[in-house]
Design a protein around this motif. Structure first.
Motif, short mmCIF file in Angstrom:
data_model
loop_
_atom_site.label_atom_id
_atom_site.label_comp_id
_atom_site.label_asym_id
_atom_site.label_seq_id
_atom_site.Cartn_x
_atom_site.Cartn_y
_atom_site.Cartn_z
N ARG B 9 0.83 -1.20 0.00
CA ARG B 9 0.00 0.00 0.00
C ARG B 9 0.87 1.26 0.00
NH1 ARG B 9 -5.14 0.38 1.62
NH2 ARG B 9 -4.87 2.44 0.71
N TYR B 35 -2.34 2.53 -13.79
CA TYR B 35 -2.44 3.98 -13.87
C TYR B 35 -1.49 4.61 -12.87
CZ TYR B 35 -6.87 3.84 -16.52
OH TYR B 35 -7.83 3.64 -17.48
N GLN B 37 -1.17 8.33 -10.71
CA GLN B 37 -1.89 9.55 -10.38
C GLN B 37 -0.99 10.52 -9.63
OE1 GLN B 37 -5.27 9.33 -7.59
NE2 GLN B 37 -6.38 10.76 -8.89
N LEU B 43 -4.65 11.44 -13.63
CA LEU B 43 -4.60 9.99 -13.76
C LEU B 43 -4.16 9.63 -15.17
CD1 LEU B 43 -5.46 7.71 -11.78
CD2 LEU B 43 -7.62 7.61 -12.99
N LEU B 45 -2.88 6.63 -17.87
CA LEU B 45 -2.80 5.21 -18.17
C LEU B 45 -1.37 4.87 -18.59
CD1 LEU B 45 -4.18 2.45 -18.65
CD2 LEU B 45 -4.57 3.19 -21.01
N TYR B 48 -1.95 -1.24 -20.68
CA TYR B 48 -3.19 -1.99 -20.71
C TYR B 48 -2.91 -3.39 -21.24
CZ TYR B 48 -7.48 -3.47 -23.24
OH TYR B 48 -8.53 -4.18 -23.76
N PHE B 91 -2.14 2.94 -9.47
CA PHE B 91 -3.36 2.14 -9.37
C PHE B 91 -3.35 1.03 -10.41
CE2 PHE B 91 -5.84 4.36 -6.29
CZ PHE B 91 -5.50 5.71 -6.40
N GLU B 103 -17.34 -0.97 -16.95
CA GLU B 103 -16.63 -0.24 -15.91
C GLU B 103 -15.33 -0.95 -15.55
OE1 GLU B 103 -19.80 -1.59 -12.79
OE2 GLU B 103 -18.02 -0.94 -11.69
N ALA B 104 -14.42 -0.19 -14.97
CA ALA B 104 -13.18 -0.73 -14.45
C ALA B 104 -13.25 -0.73 -12.93
CB ALA B 104 -12.00 0.09 -14.93
N PHE B 106 -11.05 -0.58 -9.57
CA PHE B 106 -9.73 -0.13 -9.15
C PHE B 106 -9.31 -0.74 -7.82
CE2 PHE B 106 -8.30 3.40 -11.91
CZ PHE B 106 -9.38 3.47 -12.76
N GLY B 107 -8.00 -0.97 -7.69
CA GLY B 107 -7.44 -1.31 -6.40
C GLY B 107 -7.28 -0.06 -5.55
N GLN B 108 -6.76 -0.26 -4.34
CA GLN B 108 -6.61 0.85 -3.40
C GLN B 108 -5.37 1.69 -3.70
OE1 GLN B 108 -8.95 1.72 -1.04
NE2 GLN B 108 -10.07 0.22 -2.24
N ARG B 111 1.07 3.92 -2.81
CA ARG B 111 1.68 5.26 -2.75
C ARG B 111 3.19 5.10 -2.70
NH1 ARG B 111 0.03 10.32 -1.76
NH2 ARG B 111 -2.09 9.60 -1.31
#
Lengths: 113, 115
Positions: B9, B35, B37, B43, B45, B48, B91, B103-104, B106-108, B111
């Motif tokens: 995390r 991704y 951010q 954000l 990409l 993929y 992400f 929809e996608a 997302f994970g948490q 950082r």
């Protein structure tokens, strides 16, 4: 440059008021999606609207799409403090083949209790 | 399902070190996205994958970045050597079909701080 751009960049309202956020994009699209991101968390999908749809509802959320103006709006009615988050639009360009979905920079919404 | 799982995390590393970020997509999803951010760029990409095959890596900043997806349940994003400007939240997201239509999830996020 970003395909989707949200407006305003920041919005502060009182609890119970409605919040409206806008998204503009540059090229034709297959669909447009709205996501929410709480501070320090991942994005959560809210709603997807296809290019042949004009309006869509989900609970307190209402999304409109105007393909002639290349714009979309997200309305949150009767806002709550828990709605405080950043909101992003994501567009899927309609190009006949693979094109990356791009996100705007987001609108930061603060709902004051 | 537990959703998209990312690890670690939080990661703090010194400039020049190798960093590996990990992602476990939702079972059955065949599209995976990485991704990045930041406040300045929003954000972005990076890459993929579809059915474990990299489809678009045009967002990978430079050769210091590499991503793999050895199987349908695991992906890594590696930065070597890391630099302070790589500091961001990374992400991973997965989608059940072609991302253009659904929809996608997302994970948490991870950082990353490079000092």
């Amino acid at each position: 440059s970003q395909q989707g751009e949200e407006d305003p960049q920041a919005l502060s309202i009182q609890e119970g008021e409605n919040a409206t956020m806008n998204c503009s994009y540059k090229t034709s699209i297959n669909n447009l999606q709205w996501y929410r991101q709480n501070s320090g968390r991942g994005l959560v999908h809210l709603i997807l609207i296809r290019s042949n749809e004009r309006e869509k509802h989900s609970g307190r959320l209402r999304v409109t799409l105007d393909t002639s103006k290349k714009s979309s709006s997200l309305l949150i009615t009767a806002s709550r403090a828990a709605d405080t988050a950043s909101y992003f639009c994501a567009t899927d360009p309609n190009s006949g083949g693979y094109q990356k979905v791009t996100f705007g920079i987001g609108t930061k919404l603060q709902v004051i209790p | 399902d537990a959703g998209v799982i990312q690890s670690p995390r939080h990661e703090v590393t010194e400039m020049g070190q190798e960093v590996t970020l990990r992602c476990k997509p939702i079972s059955g999803h065949n599209s995976l996205f990485w991704y990045r951010q930041t406040m300045m760029r929003g954000l972005e990409l990076l890459i993929y994958f579809n059915n474990n095959v990299p489809i678009d890596d045009s967002g990978m900043p430079e050769d210091r970045f590499s991503a793999k997806m050895p199987n349908a349940s695991f992906s890594t994003l590696k930065i070597q050597p890391s630099e302070p400007r790589d500091s961001a939240v990374y992400f991973c997201a997965s989608s059940p079909t072609n991302y253009m239509n659904t929809e996608a999830f997302f994970g948490q996020g991870t950082r990353l701080t490079v000092v």
